[in-house]
Design an enzyme around this catalytic site. Structure first.
Site, mmCIF file in Angstrom:
data_model
loop_
_atom_site.group_PDB
_atom_site.id
_atom_site.type_symbol
_atom_site.label_atom_id
_atom_site.label_comp_id
_atom_site.label_asym_id
_atom_site.label_seq_id
_atom_site.Cartn_x
_atom_site.Cartn_y
_atom_site.Cartn_z
ATOM 1 N N GLU A 1 1.017 -1.158 -0.243
ATOM 2 C CA GLU A 1 0.182 -0.421 -0.108
ATOM 3 C C GLU A 1 0.797 1.178 -0.213
ATOM 4 O O GLU A 1 2.218 1.547 0.464
ATOM 5 C CB GLU A 1 -0.785 0.311 1.384
HETATM 6 C C1 BG6 Z 1 -4.065 0.975 5.770
HETATM 7 C C2 BG6 Z 1 -5.634 0.115 5.178
HETATM 8 O O1 BG6 Z 1 -4.004 1.599 6.861
HETATM 9 O O2 BG6 Z 1 -4.380 2.317 5.213
HETATM 10 C C3 BG6 Z 1 -6.761 0.272 4.250
HETATM 11 O O3 BG6 Z 1 -5.075 -1.288 4.703
HETATM 12 C C4 BG6 Z 1 -6.949 2.166 4.300
HETATM 13 O O4 BG6 Z 1 -8.099 -0.112 4.597
HETATM 14 C C5 BG6 Z 1 -6.359 2.897 3.778
HETATM 15 O O5 BG6 Z 1 -7.969 2.422 3.308
HETATM 16 C C6 BG6 Z 1 -5.870 4.058 3.809
HETATM 17 O O6 BG6 Z 1 -6.464 4.863 4.609
HETATM 18 P P1 BG6 Z 1 -7.642 5.501 4.960
HETATM 19 O O7 BG6 Z 1 -8.284 6.177 6.117
HETATM 20 O O8 BG6 Z 1 -7.187 6.951 4.136
HETATM 21 O O9 BG6 Z 1 -8.732 4.758 4.091
#
Ligand code: BG6
Length: 479
Positions: A376
């Site tokens: 991510e």
């Molecule tokens: C990470 C998670 O913390 O960040 C995701 O694994 C999440 O599920 C992503 O969506 C971004 O965070 P947010 O709060 O902007 O959706």
């Protein structure tokens, strides 16, 4: 740098999580998950975690972007960008709707068979997280979530069912998403999504977190041990939210505090990788009388169920100051966060720090000596649709380009062993933290707003064409 490429076979792709895009919350026999009892919030209003589903409240995950019915169209768009892999999760409640059934739900299993087949049709490798913030709500109500040792068995059963069913369709797995997020133990959202803990005013949050996290780590290790028997070719990782910790100044007390915050946040992956708790964490737990339930058998399981790679999300770095609380008085890492004067922040106040990603890649490599996988990374931003339907998201391209330039240096110059890169929310989806649709990360725009209104139509943003070119050139062309 421009002529430098990523290694052959590098897994370019995108990442999502089942509850944030599938919708179909009651389709195909699915049960209610913790994500289904969370209302929409905003930048300033936290999501409410309700006592069951209350009619009339806005629960954005119920419909999300209806990937459940649109997945063929969406996977086709991923293929058009040239994805080599697609990271998603399996909704636990599609497979075991309540969590404690004897037999899995065939319709749920079939959905993921179809999804994985669709990916393979385009040569896209599924990368699967088992528990991404969505334990069955029944396990929370009946058992107290991971506060209860029994939940280990339910998770292992779910994991084993998936490993057996998809043993020829999925090679890359991760057990728990961002298991270390619960180090912010006063944040109820973090604790409920990670461990299924609901706090009352009498709960000692920190004590509850150490016990629940221990059970999760044992559950992860047991699942990994089972997985090795089912298919020795599986590659199974942990998944952490890696946030490097910087001292606010070069004063030794700030430096010591930064180290302590790092120790409070990053012991989870040490257990996943080394199969035992690090010294300082163990000392802290003992001193406070936390995690009273740990057996000799648990210790053996942890040492045997270690991971093959470290998957991590990277969004930001964290800066800390010992002005008010020093290392020896630190309790919750969130209490010592300070502003970093060198970094810009996103619309949601997240510091933007591309160099921090190169730093993290080097640090994790030196610490773990294992392959890494950036599962991510991305920018949550407001997008504007022009009158001709185009979306010029140059801010997103700038963010991703700056991060990829640093990733490339880490891989090409520093020889970090990196398996792949899957930017978060490759298609717009429901934000985990706020429940908003308007906090967008995608290369693909989805016409739906925070109130749940829109046609659900998909369209390509400028970043879609940019990322396609990045993948086509194997990262040589980031312009
Ligand atoms: C990470 C998670 O913390 O960040 C995701 O694994 C999440 O599920 C992503 O969506 C971004 O965070 P947010 O709060 O902007 O959706």
């Amino acid at each position: 740098m421009s002529e430098m490429k990523f290694p052959d076979g590098f897994l370019w792709g995108g990442a999502v999580a089942a509850h944030q895009l599938e919708g179909g919350w009651q389709d195909g026999g699915k049960g209610v998950s913790v994500a289904d009892v969370m209302t929409v919030g905003s930048n300033t209003t936290p999501r409410e975690i309700t006592d069951g589903v209350i009619p009339g409240k806005n629960y954005p995950n119920h419909e999300a972007i209806d990937f459940y019915h649109h997945y063929k169209e969406d996977v086709k768009l991923f293929a058009e960008m040239g994805f080599k892999c697609f990271r998603t999760s399996i909704a636990w409640t599609r497979i075991f709707p309540q969590g404690d059934e004897q037999e899995p739900n065939e319709e749920g299993l079939k959905f993921y068979d179809d999804l994985f087949d669709e990916c393979h049709k385009y040569g896209i490798e599924p990368v699967i997280t088992l528990a991404h913030f969505e334990m069955p709500y029944h396990l929370v109500e009946e058992y107290g979530g991971f506060a209860n040792r029994k939940v280990i068995d339910f998770f292992v059963k779910f994991a084993t069912t998936c490993f057996k069913r998809y043993k020829n369709k999925v090679k890359y797995w991760m057990t728990f998403n961002e298991i270390d997020n619960q180090s912010s133990f006063n944040n109820e959202f973090m604790m409920t999504t990670n461990s299924g803990l609901i706090f009352s005013k009498d709960t000692n949050n920190e004590a509850a977190m150490y016990q629940a996290a221990h059970y999760e780590l044992v559950a992860s290790a047991l699942a990994i041990k089972e997985a090795r028997k089912i298919n020795p070719d599986f590659e199974i990782g942990c998944m952490i939210n890696y946030t490097p910790v910087y001292p606010k100044t070069s004063a030794p007390k700030d430096i010591l505090l930064a180290q302590r915050v790092d120790q409070r946040r990053n012991w989870f992956s040490d257990v996943h990788v080394f199969g035992e708790y690090p010294k300082e964490t163990e000392a802290y737990i003992e001193r406070n009388g936390y995690r009273s339930d740990i057996t000799e058998e648990d210790k053996v399981i942890l040492s045997e169920g270690v991971v093959d790679y470290v998957g991590f999300s990277y969004y930001q770095s964290m800066t800390v100051s010992a002005d008010k609380i020093d290392a020896d008085h630190l309790v919750d890492p969130s209490d010592v966060i300070a502003k970093n004067d060198y970094l810009e922040v996103s619309d949601w106040g997240w510091p933007i720090d591309p160099i921090g990603l190169r730093y993290s890649l080097n640090l994790l490599t030196d610490r773990y000596h294992l392959p890494l996988f950036i599962v991510e990374n991305g920018l949550g931003a407001f997008d504007k649709v022009e009158s001709n339907g185009e979306i010029h998201d140059d801010y997103r391209i700038d963010y991703l380009r700056a991060h990829l330039e640093e990733v490339k240096k880490a891989v090409v110059l520093d020889h970090v062993d990196l398996m792949g890169y899957t930017p978060w929310g490759c298609i717009d989806l429901v934000s985990a933290g706020t429940g908003q649709m308007d906090k967008r990360y995608g290369f693909i725009y989805v016409d739906k707003n925070d109130e749940g209104v829109g046609t659900m139509e998909r369209s390509r943003k400028d970043s879609f064409y940019w990322y396609k070119k990045v993948i086509e050139s194997n990262g040589a062309d980031l312009t």
